[in-house]
Structures are given as structure tokens and as C-alpha cells.
Motif scaffolding. Structure first.
Motif, PDB file in Angstrom:
ATOM      1  N   ARG A  79       0.138   4.218   0.446  1.00 32.41           N
ATOM      2  CA  ARG A  79      -0.153   5.166   1.524  1.00 32.41           C
ATOM      3  C   ARG A  79       0.774   4.911   2.709  1.00 32.41           C
ATOM      4  NH1 ARG A  79      -6.217   4.032   2.710  1.00 32.41           N
ATOM      5  NH2 ARG A  79      -5.338   1.932   2.553  1.00 32.41           N
ATOM      6  N   ARG A  80       1.078   3.624   2.976  1.00 27.93           N
ATOM      7  CA  ARG A  80       2.031   3.290   4.046  1.00 27.93           C
ATOM      8  C   ARG A  80       3.417   3.799   3.691  1.00 27.93           C
ATOM      9  NH1 ARG A  80      -0.514   1.830   8.512  1.00 27.93           N
ATOM     10  NH2 ARG A  80      -1.497  -0.193   8.484  1.00 27.93           N
ATOM     11  N   TYR A 101      -2.399  10.945   4.163  1.00 25.40           N
ATOM     12  CA  TYR A 101      -1.196  11.312   4.913  1.00 25.40           C
ATOM     13  C   TYR A 101      -0.672  12.634   4.402  1.00 25.40           C
ATOM     14  CZ  TYR A 101       3.315  11.268   7.141  1.00 25.40           C
ATOM     15  OH  TYR A 101       4.404  11.612   7.909  1.00 25.40           O
ATOM     16  N   ASP A 119      -5.934   2.614  11.225  1.00 26.86           N
ATOM     17  CA  ASP A 119      -4.859   2.923  12.176  1.00 26.86           C
ATOM     18  C   ASP A 119      -4.845   4.413  12.512  1.00 26.86           C
ATOM     19  OD1 ASP A 119      -3.819   0.444  12.584  1.00 26.86           O
ATOM     20  OD2 ASP A 119      -2.029   0.722  11.343  1.00 26.86           O
ATOM     21  N   ALA A 120      -4.937   5.231  11.459  1.00 30.18           N
ATOM     22  CA  ALA A 120      -4.829   6.677  11.667  1.00 30.18           C
ATOM     23  C   ALA A 120      -5.984   7.187  12.521  1.00 30.18           C
ATOM     24  CB  ALA A 120      -4.805   7.398  10.317  1.00 30.18           C
ATOM     25  N   ASP A 159      -4.091  -1.932   2.796  1.00 28.93           N
ATOM     26  CA  ASP A 159      -3.780  -1.956   4.221  1.00 28.93           C
ATOM     27  C   ASP A 159      -4.813  -1.190   5.057  1.00 28.93           C
ATOM     28  OD1 ASP A 159      -1.972  -3.187   5.841  1.00 28.93           O
ATOM     29  OD2 ASP A 159      -0.245  -2.215   4.919  1.00 28.93           O
ATOM     30  N   TYR A 160      -4.725  -1.357   6.379  1.00 27.05           N
ATOM     31  CA  TYR A 160      -5.664  -0.666   7.289  1.00 27.05           C
ATOM     32  C   TYR A 160      -5.064   0.675   7.711  1.00 27.05           C
ATOM     33  CZ  TYR A 160      -2.682  -3.909   9.883  1.00 27.05           C
ATOM     34  OH  TYR A 160      -1.617  -4.660  10.305  1.00 27.05           O
ATOM     35  N   VAL A 161      -4.830   1.529   6.704  1.00 21.07           N
ATOM     36  CA  VAL A 161      -4.148   2.805   6.934  1.00 21.07           C
ATOM     37  C   VAL A 161      -5.065   3.804   7.637  1.00 21.07           C
ATOM     38  CG1 VAL A 161      -3.102   4.773   5.736  1.00 21.07           C
ATOM     39  CG2 VAL A 161      -2.624   2.440   4.975  1.00 21.07           C
ATOM     40  N   ASP A 196       0.846  -1.185   0.000  1.00 18.97           N
ATOM     41  CA  ASP A 196       0.000   0.000   0.000  1.00 18.97           C
ATOM     42  C   ASP A 196       0.885   1.239   0.000  1.00 18.97           C
ATOM     43  OD1 ASP A 196      -1.779   2.102   0.727  1.00 18.97           O
ATOM     44  OD2 ASP A 196      -3.144   0.631   1.611  1.00 18.97           O
ATOM     45  N   ALA A 256       3.789   7.470   4.318  1.00 18.59           N
ATOM     46  CA  ALA A 256       3.985   7.802   5.729  1.00 18.59           C
ATOM     47  C   ALA A 256       5.406   7.443   6.156  1.00 18.59           C
ATOM     48  CB  ALA A 256       2.959   7.062   6.584  1.00 18.59           C
TER      49      ALA A 256
END
Ligand code: SF4
Ligand code: SF4
Length: 659
Positions: free
Chosen positions: A124-125, A288, A317-318, A312-314, A122, A128
Motif C-alpha cells: 500500500r505504501r 490509496y 497516517d492517512a 505498516d500504519y498506512v 507494505d 502511494a
């Protein structure tokens, strides 16, 4: 202005050109490839003539080219698929510390499913991890808007910016108002100005730069919540009442799916006569840095939030981290609570049923709908027939009919016979050599890894001959370092270079070995043989993979050598050449032995169990599908009875042909 139907990737290319991009570079990879190709097409048509566009040898090279352009003040667009960012990551991590000058936008396309990738990582991860802002479009229209905003964001905060579409956004189409495809010339660049305190990343500068990054991230998060240009991507909607306790948060394409799913849930609830509870919906288009202020407005008064996203569970988590930090009492539901899909793509039906469960509607809607359908059935006098979905046959991917790689794999297998061997594959069409009946690939990791993995295997398992397959584009992208390593350390491997004169898997893009650039220039093609010998390979053989016997001779010679050796199989991809006359089976000669099928597995060869002939009796016979066969001639060399033949000119009909 004209209305034009554009694919998401085409729209992003238009957006970059409208934003004044000066240099565009990337490496092909599904689902991102059409972005660079669109710029190249517009450049070739004279509509973006002051733009430089290139397929670089790999993603790291592309990003570094663009960073150089950025330091001279130009706007640059980088494109790749998600794993391409791994290759470019060394440059990305550092250039974020150095900071950019001309806007630098990275479109990194993720591939949930995955449909054409080795991983479901992912981006997005990654953003970050690299401390780089990322924008996550739900539609082609948002992708277009985000690319434009990303250039301004990049220059305002001196940061690279990632735009992360997923496959369905890249490949979906929408209507756009385009400026007749004429693009203003990019603004002239100021040129590079020497500033050693900024452009050279010494440790002391890295320490300062880290602080600057840490300061700009919250500023960007604030802008994402409060400035209309970005807040439009973080829309909050309250429905069915003013004081909801349920919230639904979604990102990327899942936000579009969730809007559609909510419409379905509303309709089903209405049909069942069930009241929808009040709820609030939020799309997070700037995951992010997390848009905390907008999230605070969304979460106000909520007790439970269901998070819908792919990969992912972005966001999950956020959101949980934000709630913990701000002492907000919120229960977050999603992948980690087994209430959302933990892999692959989402779909509207699945999201709708999860939302119904989350809102406590499932049982009530089902019960009411069952009651009303039973009532209707009683009135109609007969139950409604159950509809079962059609099941489609599974069709595994195979090498194309006439693909020259088939001949190379066959020759290697024939040359090795019973010699123990391990065969390391790589990324490209030729990974399909793993399938039956060829079974010529044992491993596949990532771009260029076959050559180096073979070396590790040769050290630990010297009883097996270590073979590495690499395509011509991958050879230049990531294979060359492994070659030098093999020669330097004296590893006993044989590299089979499958040179089909293009980057076939992603749509026939050129590469350094073709000598043709995306700008239309012709340069001296890089010689694969010269690269091999320059990297210390003293035994290099050439072979035509569609000539069985000479290929086997070449492979035997290479494999017998102790030390690094190579065979360059040269034959163009079938997409580049005109097909020849299809071959036919002589029904008088075919014995029905099936060797043509069980040895090479060409999809143009089938078996007709009802066909009879003098030699086959009632065993059945091979048949050639003339619509698929491209006349590569390989099967004529494999049939032990010479029963497959090239028809005499003008007589392509099956059967009766002399061998
Ligand atoms: S065409 Fe040749 S290899 Fe194929 S089944 Fe007939 S005899 Fe066997
Ligand atoms: S000649 Fe034979 S191997 Fe080649 S495409 Fe036709 S059927 Fe397939």
C-alpha cells in the motif's frame, strides 16, 4: 454455473479470465504463485486457450511484457510477491507516467509475519509512492470482485491498478459460482497505434503526465466513496446506538478479523451483563487514493478511532492526515500509539482484547465474569481448573532429506577446509545452508545479490575467498548482471551455481534453463555454462553434488583460480525424481562417532543412544528413518567406516548388512 471451492489465488485467476485478460505474466513467489499456475492449468485444459501465460525471467521482464501488450490494447495480469515489486518498480514508476491502454492489473501479494520473505514491506505504501491506486481485499470473495473491478478502473483512468492480498486471503478458500470454467475469448485487440507524443516518455511528457496523474487520483478517490462497485469495499456500520464517539477502522484481512473480534466482544459483554457503547466500524478496501468522502461519513461525530491493519500504519497516517487537513478533531489510535501490533500478523483474540481496552470494557467485563465464575465455583464447590496452552516444539526449516544442495555445501566446506572464506547466499531453498551443521552461508540479501556482494567483499577483504551461491532460477532472474560485473571488473570470486533444474522453493516452476514454458512449449534450454562464458567466466567446472570426491576436486580447481570462476552443481531437486532405496546402518560396523549427523545434517539420520554394537559399545548408533531417506547416497560417502550402506535388493531391514 457450478459451485466451486477456490483458494483466493485461484479465485483471482478466474476473475481475470472472466474479465477478458489476454496476457498473464509473473515470477513465482509465495504467497502469489498459484494465480499464474491456475491460469496455466485452465489454459492446458483448453478452457482459456486464447490466453498467453508465462513465468517471465523476473518481475521486471513480466511487467514490461504486459505493458507492451497493454499498448496494443490487451488486458494484462501481473503477479508477484511484495519484494517482486521492487524488481519491477523501475518499469512501474515510468509506465504509470506513460499511461496504459488495455487494462493492466498487478496482483502483489504481501506477506505479514513474514512467513516466507525477507521483509514486511507494505505494498500500500509502494502504491502511494508510485501514485498507483491499490485495492486491499479482506476475503477471497473480495479479492475476486476487486480483480474484476480493477480492469475497468485501469482502462477508465489509464492507470495500472494494484490489488494487494495478503497470505491469508491468497491461501484461504471460499465457495464461488463459476461459469463451468469456460471463459469467453478475450475481445480482439485494436493493435498498437503509433503516438510518439504519448508512448515515449520524454521529460516534457513526464511533466504533463505527472499533472494528469495528480488530476485522476482525486477522481478515483471520489469514485471509491460514491460508486457502488467500489463503495462496497469501504463499508461503514454503526452499532449499539445512533451517536457514537468511538470508531474502529480496519483494512485488508484485518477487517475480516475485526468483524469477528467485534462479534466476540459483543458476546463477552452480553455474558458479563455490560452494555456496549455505541461505535462505528469502517473497512477501508481502497486505501490509496484514500476514500475521503466515505471516511468523512464514518468520522462524523467521532472523537476517537482505533485503526487495525497489518504491516505498516498506512490507514493510520492517512486518517490523521485527512483529519488534520479537514480540521476534524479526532484522536487516532493504532500502531503509532502502541495500541495495535506494529509488526507481523494480527489475530482475532488480540484484536478483541484491544477493542475491549479501547472501548473501556476490559476491566468491567473481566470483573463481572470473575464475579459470576466465582459464584458458579462456590455453587459447584470447587474452582475451575486453569487451562494452559500446549507449547509446540520449535522446528526450524531444514533442507529436505536427499537434497542435492547438501552435497554441494559439504563439498565446498571440505574443499576449503581451513581456507578463510566468506560465503554469500541468495534467495532459494539453499538459504537453509546457513544452519548447523553445514553452516555454509554467511549472508543473504535479495535475488541475485550473492554474486555482487561477494565482489564487494573480495575488494575489501581479499584475505578471504569470496564464494557466491546462486540457484538456477535466481541465476536467470537476477544473477546475470552480477556475472558481467565480476568479469568486467576482474573480481576474484567463485560462483557456485546450484542447478536443481527447477524453481524449487516456490513449487517447482520452470525457468529458462528448463526449456519448458507454461504454455507447454519446449524451447532450447538456456545453458548456464554458455551464459557464464559469455559473461567472461573463463574457468567453469561441472560437478555432481551427490558425488563427494569429484565435487571437492571441482571446487578446489575453481577456488584456486584468481579471478571469476564457477562450479555448476547439477542434480535434480528430489521433487522431480523417484526416490531410490533407503540406505541402512550396519550395526556391526557403526562406531557411534556421529560424523554422519554432525557433518551433513540429513533429517533422515537420527541417533539411538540405546543401540549397542561390537564397535560402538554403549555409545549408541546412527539410525536411518526409511520413511524419510530417499537414497541419495551422500551419507554412505561421509561415514568414515563405511557403516552406511545401500541394502541388497529386497532386504531393506536395518542391520546385518555387509559393507
Ligand atoms: S553411521 Fe558411520 S558416521 Fe554415522 S555414527 Fe555410525 S560410524 Fe559414525
Ligand atoms: S542416503 Fe543418507 S543423506 Fe541421503 S537421504 Fe538417505 S539418509 Fe539422507
Amino acid at each position: 454455473m457450478t459451485k466451486k471451492l477456490l483458494m483466493g489465488n485461484e479465485a483471482m485467476a478466474h476473475a481475470a479470465l472472466e474479465a477478458g485478460v489476454r496476457v498473464v505474466a509473473g515470477y513465482p513467489g509465495t504467497p502469489s504463485s498459484e494465480i499464474v499456475e491456475t491460469v496455466a492449468r485452465l489454459h492446458a485444459a483448453g478452457k482459456a486457450h486464447d490466453v498467453h501465460v508465462e513465468w517471465s525471467t523476473n518481475e521486471k521482464a513480466a511487467l514490461e511484457v504486459l505493458f507492451g501488450a497493454s499498448l496494443a490494447g490487451a488486458r494484462g495480469l501481473f503477479t508477484c510477491k511484495q519484494m517482486g515489486l521492487n524488481v519491477a518498480s523501475d518499469a512501474l514508476m515510468s509506465l504509470n507516467y506513460v499511461s496504459v491502454r488495455g487494462g493492466l492489473v498487478l496482483v502483489v501479494a504481501d506477506d505479514p509475519g513474514p512467513i516466507s520473505s525477507q521483509t514486511e514491506q507494505d505494498t500500500r505504501r509502494f502504491a502511494a509512492f508510485a501514485k498507483v491506486p491499490v485495492l486491499d481485499p479482506a476475503t477471497p470473495e473480495q479479492a475476486y470482485a476487486m480483480v474484476k473491478e480493477a480492469f475497468d478502473l485501469s482502462e477508465r483512468f489509464h492507470t495500472p491498478v494494484i490489488v494487494r492480498p495478503t497470505t491469508r486471503v491468497d491461501h484461504a478458500s471460499a465457495f464461488f459460482d463459476v461459469q463451468d470454467e469456460t471463459f469467453a475469448l478475450p475481445a480482439p485487440e485494436a493493435g498498437f497505434e503509433r503516438d510518439v507524443s504519448t508512448w515515449i516518455i520524454f521529460p516534457r511528457r513526464a511533466y504533463e503526465a505527472h499533472g494528469e496523474i495528480n488530476e485522476r487520483l482525486p477522481q478515483m478517490a471520489h469514485a471509491f466513496s460514491t460508486e457502488a462497485a467500489f463503495a462496497q469495499f469501504n463499508e461503514v456500520i454503526t452499532a449499539c446506538g445512533d451517536t457514537p464517539t468511538f470508531g474502529i477502522m480496519a483494512g485488508g484481512i484485518s477487517a475480516a478479523y475485526t468483524r469477528e473480534a467485534l462479534r466476540m466482544v459483543h458476546q463477552r459483554a452480553e455474558a458479563a451483563g455490560v452494555d456496549m457503547p455505541p461505535y462505528r466500524f469502517m473497512q477501508v478496501g481502497t486505501p490509496y487514493p484514500f476514500p475521503a468522502d466515505a471516511v468523512a461519513a464514518f468520522a462524523d461525530g467521532l472523537g476517537d478511532v482505533l485503526v487495525i491493519e497489518e504491516l505498516d500504519y498506512v490507514l493510520e497516517d492517512a486518517l490523521a492526515a485527512w483529519a488534520g487537513r479537514n480540521r476534524v478533531s479526532l484522536t487516532v489510535h493504532g500502531k503509532l500509539t502502541d495500541e495495535a501490533r506494529d509488526r507481523g500478523e494480527n489475530d482475532v483474540d488480540d484484536i478483541a482484547s484491544r477493542i475491549e481496552r479501547f472501548l473501556g470494557l476490559s476491566g468491567r467485563i473481566r470483573l463481572r465474569l470473575r464475579e459470576s465464575s466465582e459464584g458458579e465455583s462456590e455453587q459447584a464447590g470447587s474452582p475451575a481448573p486453569a487451562v494452559s496452552p500446549e507449547t509446540l516444539p520449535v522446528r526450524p526449516p531444514v533442507l529436505c532429506p536427499g537434497c542435492p544442495h547438501r552435497g554441494a555445501f559439504y563439498a565446498v566446506k571440505q574443499a576449503l577446509r581451513k581456507t578463510p572464506a566468506v560465503m554469500c547466499g541468495d534467495i532459494g531453498c539453499y538459504t537453509l545452508g546457513n544452519a548447523k551443521p553445514l553452516e555454509a552461508i554467511d549472508t543473504c540479501l535479495c535475488m541475485g545479490a550473492g554474486i555482487t556482494m561477494a565482489q564487494g567483499l573480495s575488494i575489501v577483504d581479499p584475505g578471504k575467498k569470496a564464494i557466491a551461491y546462486v540457484g538456477d532460477s535466481t541465476f536467470f532472474a537476477s544473477g546475470m548482471t552480477g556475472l558481467a560485473n565480476a568479469a568486467y571488473n576482474g573480481h576474484d570470486i567463485t560462483v557456485m551455481v546450484l542447478d536443481n533444474a527447477t524453481t524449487a522453493m516456490t513449487g517447482s516452476q520452470p525457468h529458462p534453463g528448463t526449456g519448458i514454458t507454461l504454455m507447454g512449449d519446449r524451447n532450447q534450454p538456456l545453458s548456464i555454462e554458455a551464459v557464464l562464458t559469455a559473461n567472461g567466466f573463463t574457468r567453469v567446472y561441472h560437478a555432481d553434488p551427490l558425488d563427494k570426491d569429484s565435487s571437492i576436486v571441482a571446487v578446489k580447481a575453481a577456488v584456486e583460480f584468481e579471478g571469476p570462476s564457477a562450479v555448476i552443481f547439477e542434480s535434480p531437486c528430489i521433487q522431480l525424481i523417484k526416490p531410490k532405496v533407503p540406505v541402512v546402518v550396519n550395526t556391526e560396523i557403526c562406531t557411534g562417532c556421529k560424523k554422519c549427523i554432525t557433518e551433513i545434517g540429513c533429517p533422515a539420520i537420527a541417533f539411538d543412544p540405546s543401540a549397542q554394537g561390537m564397535r560402538s559399545g554403549d555409545r549408541g548408533q546412527a539410525v536411518i528413518d526409511a520413511a524419510l531417506c530417499n537414497g541419495c547416497d551422500l551419507c554412505t560417502q561421509v561415514c568414515p567406516f563405511k557403516a552406511i550402506v545401500v541394502p541388497l535388493s529386497g532386504s531393506p531391514a536395518e542391520g546385518g548388512q555387509d559393507a
